[in-house]
Write a protein that holds these residues in place. Structure first.
Motif, PDB file in Angstrom:
ATOM      1  N   PRO A   3       0.825  -1.206   0.000  1.00 44.98           N
ATOM      2  CA  PRO A   3       0.000   0.000   0.000  1.00 44.98           C
ATOM      3  C   PRO A   3       0.860   1.258   0.000  1.00 44.98           C
ATOM      4  O   PRO A   3       1.942   1.293   0.595  1.00 44.98           O
ATOM      5  CB  PRO A   3      -0.803  -0.108   1.305  1.00 44.98           C
ATOM      6  CG  PRO A   3      -0.727  -1.534   1.707  1.00 44.98           C
ATOM      7  CD  PRO A   3       0.573  -2.047   1.183  1.00 44.98           C
ATOM      8  N   SER A  59      -9.889  -7.694  -0.232  1.00 48.85           N
ATOM      9  CA  SER A  59      -8.789  -6.905  -0.773  1.00 48.85           C
ATOM     10  C   SER A  59      -8.600  -5.629   0.043  1.00 48.85           C
ATOM     11  O   SER A  59      -7.468  -5.249   0.372  1.00 48.85           O
ATOM     12  CB  SER A  59      -9.059  -6.558  -2.239  1.00 48.85           C
ATOM     13  OG  SER A  59      -8.013  -5.775  -2.775  1.00 48.85           O
ATOM     14  N   THR A  60      -9.693  -4.974   0.382  1.00 50.07           N
ATOM     15  CA  THR A  60      -9.616  -3.769   1.208  1.00 50.07           C
ATOM     16  C   THR A  60      -9.070  -4.095   2.586  1.00 50.07           C
ATOM     17  O   THR A  60      -8.228  -3.369   3.133  1.00 50.07           O
ATOM     18  CB  THR A  60     -11.010  -3.126   1.333  1.00 50.07           C
ATOM     19  OG1 THR A  60     -11.504  -2.811   0.031  1.00 50.07           O
ATOM     20  CG2 THR A  60     -10.951  -1.854   2.163  1.00 50.07           C
ATOM     21  N   ASP A  63      -5.420  -4.538   2.436  1.00 45.75           N
ATOM     22  CA  ASP A  63      -4.770  -3.233   2.348  1.00 45.75           C
ATOM     23  C   ASP A  63      -4.663  -2.604   3.735  1.00 45.75           C
ATOM     24  O   ASP A  63      -3.628  -2.038   4.095  1.00 45.75           O
ATOM     25  CB  ASP A  63      -5.562  -2.301   1.419  1.00 45.75           C
ATOM     26  CG  ASP A  63      -5.336  -2.597  -0.050  1.00 45.75           C
ATOM     27  OD1 ASP A  63      -4.367  -3.309  -0.371  1.00 45.75           O
ATOM     28  OD2 ASP A  63      -6.131  -2.112  -0.871  1.00 45.75           O
ATOM     29  N   ARG A  98       0.627  -9.038  -0.308  1.00 44.46           N
ATOM     30  CA  ARG A  98       0.605  -7.579  -0.195  1.00 44.46           C
ATOM     31  C   ARG A  98       1.974  -7.028   0.192  1.00 44.46           C
ATOM     32  O   ARG A  98       2.396  -5.989  -0.302  1.00 44.46           O
ATOM     33  CB  ARG A  98      -0.406  -7.145   0.862  1.00 44.46           C
ATOM     34  CG  ARG A  98      -1.840  -7.114   0.437  1.00 44.46           C
ATOM     35  CD  ARG A  98      -2.096  -6.067  -0.640  1.00 44.46           C
ATOM     36  NE  ARG A  98      -3.509  -5.839  -0.830  1.00 44.46           N
ATOM     37  CZ  ARG A  98      -4.308  -6.612  -1.535  1.00 44.46           C
ATOM     38  NH1 ARG A  98      -3.813  -7.694  -2.124  1.00 44.46           N
ATOM     39  NH2 ARG A  98      -5.584  -6.326  -1.676  1.00 44.46           N
TER      40      ARG A  98
END
Length: 232
Positions: A3, A59-60, A63, A98
């Motif tokens: 991120p 997915s959020t 993040d 991620r």
């Protein structure tokens, strides 16, 4: 992908709590409370495993998890991500992707045949490991995995629970004594606030949940459950 933006923790908690309500992961029932593995009874139950079935939400959430770890622990503090059997395994895979890190997973106990392995994947000696679980109540199951990693030569100073009960003093003491910093996205207070704002449950149920969060062991005892957490 790592991120590049870092929302405020309160914003992430509010959004995540709303997501859990949206997918039906939150269950409030004061009239017929849930009996937990610890022997406690509780008017609240949460099923974070549902997150894996909602790609946009998960997915959020990943993040948010990555942003939380990078903000609170640092950018170059880990060599791999570990998931605990079973619920932590998919989230370890998502978060490792991620963060651009290798992944391992840890069984609750050695599998009893073949190599009798408890840890699957490559764990170099001295590797700095971030342990992730979908949720933690008082830290017992997470430390089962942490202890196994440490015994195998890994270094664990941080844990991530997507959801943290945050209602038991014992949990804070356990992580402090174990020299582990616990990171999390949301707690029951965040979910109760979101459920109240959305009027997701009737006022009587919301009041009962608030009473439980204020004094969980006392509430459990009054409703026929255990009055203390297991020591393990």
């Amino acid at each position: 992908m790592t991120p590049s933006s870092f929302p405020e923790p309160a914003v992430m908690a509010e959004i995540f709590a709303g997501q859990l309500l949206e997918i039906g992961a939150v269950h409030f029932n004061a009239k017929d409370p849930y009996r937990l593995a610890s022997g406690m009874v509780s008017p609240v139950y949460i099923d974070c495993r549902k997150l894996i079935s909602y790609p946009r939400i998960r997915s959020t959430v990943m993040d948010f998890a990555a942003a939380t770890v990078l903000r609170q622990a640092g950018f170059e503090q880990f060599d791999c991500v570990a998931g605990g059997e079973t619920a932590g395994i998919p989230f370890a895979a998502f978060l490792a992707e991620r963060l651009g890190l290798p992944m391992i997973y840890v069984r609750k106990k050695p599998k009893g045949h073949g190599r009798n392995a408890q840890i699957e994947g490559v764990l170099p000696d001295g590797a700095r490991v971030l342990v992730i679980e979908d949720l933690t109540t008082a830290g017992g199951s997470m430390f089962q995995f942490i202890d196994a990693i440490r015994a195998a030569g890994g270094v664990v100073e941080h844990g991530m629970a997507l959801f943290f009960y945050d209602i038991f003093e014992e949990a804070v003491a356990r992580f402090r004594a174990g020299n582990v910093t616990l990171h999390h996205l949301a707690t029951w207070r965040d979910v109760l606030r979101a459920a109240t704002d959305r009027q997701s449950f009737d006022a009587e149920t919301l009041d009962a949940v608030g009473a439980f969060l204020d004094a969980p062991l006392e509430w459990s005892a009054l409703h026929g459950g255990a009055a203390e957490l297991p020591r393990s």
